[in-house]
Design a protein around this motif. Structure first.
Motif, PDB file in Angstrom:
ATOM      1  N   ASP A   1       0.821  -1.198   0.000  1.00 44.55           N
ATOM      2  CA  ASP A   1       0.000   0.000   0.000  1.00 44.55           C
ATOM      3  C   ASP A   1       0.861   1.256   0.000  1.00 44.55           C
ATOM      4  O   ASP A   1       1.493   1.586   1.001  1.00 44.55           O
ATOM      5  CB  ASP A   1      -0.913  -0.021   1.241  1.00 44.55           C
ATOM      6  CG  ASP A   1      -1.922   1.122   1.226  1.00 44.55           C
ATOM      7  OD1 ASP A   1      -1.833   1.973   0.329  1.00 44.55           O
ATOM      8  OD2 ASP A   1      -2.787   1.149   2.105  1.00 44.55           O
ATOM      9  N   PRO A   2       0.908   2.015  -1.102  1.00 45.93           N
ATOM     10  CA  PRO A   2       1.740   3.219  -1.144  1.00 45.93           C
ATOM     11  C   PRO A   2       1.260   4.301  -0.190  1.00 45.93           C
ATOM     12  O   PRO A   2       2.058   5.087   0.308  1.00 45.93           O
ATOM     13  CB  PRO A   2       1.639   3.676  -2.610  1.00 45.93           C
ATOM     14  CG  PRO A   2       0.405   3.031  -3.131  1.00 45.93           C
ATOM     15  CD  PRO A   2       0.253   1.745  -2.388  1.00 45.93           C
ATOM     16  N   LEU A   3      -0.038   4.365   0.085  1.00 46.09           N
ATOM     17  CA  LEU A   3      -0.535   5.365   1.023  1.00 46.09           C
ATOM     18  C   LEU A   3      -0.028   5.091   2.438  1.00 46.09           C
ATOM     19  O   LEU A   3       0.238   6.016   3.204  1.00 46.09           O
ATOM     20  CB  LEU A   3      -2.068   5.395   1.008  1.00 46.09           C
ATOM     21  CG  LEU A   3      -2.717   6.056  -0.208  1.00 46.09           C
ATOM     22  CD1 LEU A   3      -4.231   5.968  -0.110  1.00 46.09           C
ATOM     23  CD2 LEU A   3      -2.281   7.497  -0.341  1.00 46.09           C
ATOM     24  N   ASP A   4       0.105   3.837   2.776  1.00 43.89           N
ATOM     25  CA  ASP A   4       0.597   3.478   4.100  1.00 43.89           C
ATOM     26  C   ASP A   4       2.044   3.928   4.276  1.00 43.89           C
ATOM     27  O   ASP A   4       2.458   4.304   5.368  1.00 43.89           O
ATOM     28  CB  ASP A   4       0.498   1.966   4.307  1.00 43.89           C
ATOM     29  CG  ASP A   4       0.932   1.539   5.701  1.00 43.89           C
ATOM     30  OD1 ASP A   4       0.223   1.910   6.659  1.00 43.89           O
ATOM     31  OD2 ASP A   4       1.964   0.875   5.837  1.00 43.89           O
ATOM     32  N   THR A   5       2.812   3.912   3.201  1.00 35.86           N
ATOM     33  CA  THR A   5       4.188   4.398   3.257  1.00 35.86           C
ATOM     34  C   THR A   5       4.223   5.916   3.375  1.00 35.86           C
ATOM     35  O   THR A   5       4.976   6.475   4.175  1.00 35.86           O
ATOM     36  CB  THR A   5       4.962   3.959   2.008  1.00 35.86           C
ATOM     37  OG1 THR A   5       5.053   2.533   1.994  1.00 35.86           O
ATOM     38  CG2 THR A   5       6.363   4.542   1.998  1.00 35.86           C
ATOM     39  N   LYS A   6       3.397   6.605   2.598  1.00 35.76           N
ATOM     40  CA  LYS A   6       3.434   8.068   2.560  1.00 35.76           C
ATOM     41  C   LYS A   6       3.003   8.714   3.873  1.00 35.76           C
ATOM     42  O   LYS A   6       3.366   9.860   4.146  1.00 35.76           O
ATOM     43  CB  LYS A   6       2.552   8.572   1.414  1.00 35.76           C
ATOM     44  CG  LYS A   6       3.114   8.269   0.037  1.00 35.76           C
ATOM     45  CD  LYS A   6       2.216   8.802  -1.068  1.00 35.76           C
ATOM     46  CE  LYS A   6       2.790   8.503  -2.448  1.00 35.76           C
ATOM     47  NZ  LYS A   6       1.925   9.003  -3.545  1.00 35.76           N
TER      48      LYS A   6
ATOM     49  N   TYR B   1     -13.259  -0.791   2.106  1.00 35.10           N
ATOM     50  CA  TYR B   1     -12.510  -0.790   0.858  1.00 35.10           C
ATOM     51  C   TYR B   1     -11.551  -1.980   0.842  1.00 35.10           C
ATOM     52  O   TYR B   1     -10.864  -2.233   1.829  1.00 35.10           O
ATOM     53  CB  TYR B   1     -11.712   0.508   0.720  1.00 35.10           C
ATOM     54  CG  TYR B   1     -11.539   0.952  -0.716  1.00 35.10           C
ATOM     55  CD1 TYR B   1     -12.599   1.556  -1.405  1.00 35.10           C
ATOM     56  CD2 TYR B   1     -10.335   0.767  -1.385  1.00 35.10           C
ATOM     57  CE1 TYR B   1     -12.440   1.976  -2.703  1.00 35.10           C
ATOM     58  CE2 TYR B   1     -10.177   1.180  -2.688  1.00 35.10           C
ATOM     59  CZ  TYR B   1     -11.241   1.783  -3.350  1.00 35.10           C
ATOM     60  OH  TYR B   1     -11.087   2.189  -4.642  1.00 35.10           O
ATOM     61  N   PRO B   2     -11.495  -2.740  -0.239  1.00 40.63           N
ATOM     62  CA  PRO B   2     -10.615  -3.918  -0.270  1.00 40.63           C
ATOM     63  C   PRO B   2      -9.150  -3.517  -0.232  1.00 40.63           C
ATOM     64  O   PRO B   2      -8.768  -2.469  -0.736  1.00 40.63           O
ATOM     65  CB  PRO B   2     -10.970  -4.583  -1.603  1.00 40.63           C
ATOM     66  CG  PRO B   2     -11.499  -3.466  -2.451  1.00 40.63           C
ATOM     67  CD  PRO B   2     -12.218  -2.544  -1.507  1.00 40.63           C
ATOM     68  N   LYS B   3      -8.323  -4.354   0.375  1.00 40.50           N
ATOM     69  CA  LYS B   3      -6.894  -4.116   0.388  1.00 40.50           C
ATOM     70  C   LYS B   3      -6.330  -4.324  -1.012  1.00 40.50           C
ATOM     71  O   LYS B   3      -6.797  -5.165  -1.767  1.00 40.50           O
ATOM     72  CB  LYS B   3      -6.203  -5.064   1.370  1.00 40.50           C
ATOM     73  CG  LYS B   3      -6.548  -4.793   2.824  1.00 40.50           C
ATOM     74  CD  LYS B   3      -5.771  -5.733   3.731  1.00 40.50           C
ATOM     75  CE  LYS B   3      -6.079  -5.453   5.189  1.00 40.50           C
ATOM     76  NZ  LYS B   3      -5.325  -6.357   6.099  1.00 40.50           N
ATOM     77  N   LEU B   4      -5.313  -3.563  -1.313  1.00 39.44           N
ATOM     78  CA  LEU B   4      -4.739  -3.611  -2.647  1.00 39.44           C
ATOM     79  C   LEU B   4      -4.263  -5.010  -3.006  1.00 39.44           C
ATOM     80  O   LEU B   4      -4.495  -5.496  -4.115  1.00 39.44           O
ATOM     81  CB  LEU B   4      -3.571  -2.616  -2.728  1.00 39.44           C
ATOM     82  CG  LEU B   4      -2.901  -2.458  -4.096  1.00 39.44           C
ATOM     83  CD1 LEU B   4      -3.902  -1.996  -5.132  1.00 39.44           C
ATOM     84  CD2 LEU B   4      -1.739  -1.481  -3.994  1.00 39.44           C
ATOM     85  N   GLU B   5      -3.596  -5.690  -2.043  1.00 38.08           N
ATOM     86  CA  GLU B   5      -3.079  -7.023  -2.356  1.00 38.08           C
ATOM     87  C   GLU B   5      -4.195  -8.043  -2.563  1.00 38.08           C
ATOM     88  O   GLU B   5      -3.998  -9.059  -3.217  1.00 38.08           O
ATOM     89  CB  GLU B   5      -2.130  -7.510  -1.252  1.00 38.08           C
ATOM     90  CG  GLU B   5      -2.762  -7.618   0.121  1.00 38.08           C
ATOM     91  CD  GLU B   5      -2.553  -6.371   0.953  1.00 38.08           C
ATOM     92  OE1 GLU B   5      -2.439  -6.485   2.174  1.00 38.08           O
ATOM     93  OE2 GLU B   5      -2.484  -5.277   0.340  1.00 38.08           O
ATOM     94  N   ASP B   6      -5.373  -7.738  -2.004  1.00 37.94           N
ATOM     95  CA  ASP B   6      -6.491  -8.675  -2.150  1.00 37.94           C
ATOM     96  C   ASP B   6      -7.166  -8.584  -3.514  1.00 37.94           C
ATOM     97  O   ASP B   6      -7.829  -9.530  -3.941  1.00 37.94           O
ATOM     98  CB  ASP B   6      -7.535  -8.427  -1.051  1.00 37.94           C
ATOM     99  CG  ASP B   6      -7.014  -8.782   0.330  1.00 37.94           C
ATOM    100  OD1 ASP B   6      -6.049  -9.571   0.394  1.00 37.94           O
ATOM    101  OD2 ASP B   6      -7.548  -8.265   1.319  1.00 37.94           O
ATOM    102  N   ILE B   7      -7.026  -7.448  -4.179  1.00 35.44           N
ATOM    103  CA  ILE B   7      -7.727  -7.293  -5.455  1.00 35.44           C
ATOM    104  C   ILE B   7      -6.792  -7.421  -6.655  1.00 35.44           C
ATOM    105  O   ILE B   7      -7.226  -7.334  -7.792  1.00 35.44           O
ATOM    106  CB  ILE B   7      -8.480  -5.943  -5.524  1.00 35.44           C
ATOM    107  CG1 ILE B   7      -7.516  -4.767  -5.347  1.00 35.44           C
ATOM    108  CG2 ILE B   7      -9.564  -5.893  -4.477  1.00 35.44           C
ATOM    109  CD1 ILE B   7      -8.215  -3.419  -5.466  1.00 35.44           C
ATOM    110  N   LEU B   8      -5.476  -7.619  -6.407  1.00 33.90           N
ATOM    111  CA  LEU B   8      -4.590  -7.944  -7.520  1.00 33.90           C
ATOM    112  C   LEU B   8      -4.944  -9.329  -8.053  1.00 33.90           C
ATOM    113  O   LEU B   8      -5.137 -10.256  -7.264  1.00 33.90           O
ATOM    114  CB  LEU B   8      -3.130  -7.941  -7.062  1.00 33.90           C
ATOM    115  CG  LEU B   8      -2.456  -6.581  -6.920  1.00 33.90           C
ATOM    116  CD1 LEU B   8      -1.086  -6.746  -6.272  1.00 33.90           C
ATOM    117  CD2 LEU B   8      -2.297  -5.913  -8.267  1.00 33.90           C
TER     118      LEU B   8
END
Length: 260
Positions: free
Chosen positions: A142-147, A219-226
């Motif tokens: 998650d790039p937002l989690d890093t920012k 909202y689904p996690k990014l890794e879950d919707i790849l």
């Protein structure tokens, strides 16, 4: 952690260790990071991101030997030009800089000053000159989690990515202006990161900026919707971006629109 990421981390740590062994002496007495107003005023930004310089224009302006430079990344060269333009204690000086396994990491410009061109070398250089970074963050998906670690701050930011090319680490270094990269690509949104390092400027000031977007609870996690069937598959190229990079970029755009 995946085998590829562990391999990338090993290469990264090796590069950092090489910076401090083999008789390498301290580059200079530690000083404070330049004021962000000076960094921003002297930065030679990317032409496609609000700046004035394409790669070839930057190389010509600085007057370095292009045969030694990286073909696809001038981020270190741009920061070197910025620090040399600010001058004084922030200048890279005229002695060659050796910080990594490459033997030398800088080349002289037409003004006689040195310019670091390997972004991997900039981590040891910045740590030696300005002290350890205020943030070092392992990134998952998650790039937002890093920012969120440097949202609302200004300074120098370095990211280390890993690639499919022998799992070697690759670096980028640029200016972070409150909630975005200043006149540079958003490497956080487009890559799988190993580490993010941030040096905050003493005059860091981000007043009246919008709050950081938040993921809705449902909202689904990014890794879950790849798509699972594409994670291990061969990457497809779309112009100069991989499909995963396009996916992440579109994901963030939709999130920003939903949060506004």
């Amino acid at each position: 952690m995946s085998g590829a990421r562990m391999s990338a981390m090993r290469h990264l740590f090796l590069a950092i260790m090489l910076a401090f062994i083999g008789g390498h002496a301290s580059l200079s007495q530690q000083v404070a990071i330049p004021a962000f107003s000076k960094l921003k005023a002297n930065y030679m930004g990317y032409a496609h991101h609000g700046g004035d310089y394409h790669h070839y224009q930057l190389i010509k302006a600085v007057g370095v030997d292009s045969n030694l430079l990286l073909q696809d990344d001038t981020s270190a060269l741009r920061l070197s030009a910025t620090l040399n333009k600010i001058g004084g204690a922030h200048s890279l000086g005229k002695e060659p800089i050796r910080l990594s396994k490459f033997g030398h990491d800088s080349v002289p410009g037409n003004n006689g000053l040195q310019y670091i061109y390997h972004p991997i070398a900039y981590g040891p250089y910045l740590a030696d000159k300005y002290g350890y970074p205020t943030v070092t963050k392992l990134h998952e998906m998650d790039p937002l989690d890093t920012k969120k670690n440097f949202w609302g701050k200004q300074g120098i930011l370095r990211v280390i990515t890993y690639t499919d090319n022998q799992n070697l680490p690759k670096g980028h270094v640029a200016l972070w202006d409150c909630n975005h990269f200043h006149q540079a690509p958003d490497w956080i949104a487009k890559h799988n990161l190993v580490t993010v390092e941030f040096w905050e400027s003493p005059d860091s000031f981000c007043n009246n900026m919008p709050p950081m977007p938040q993921l809705p609870a449902d909202y689904p996690k990014l890794e879950d919707i790849l798509p699972p069937n594409r994670r291990a598959g061969k990457r497809r190229h779309h112009r100069h971006m991989h499909w995963e990079e396009i996916f992440v970029e579109n994901f963030i755009k939709k999130l920003m629109t939903k949060s506004s």
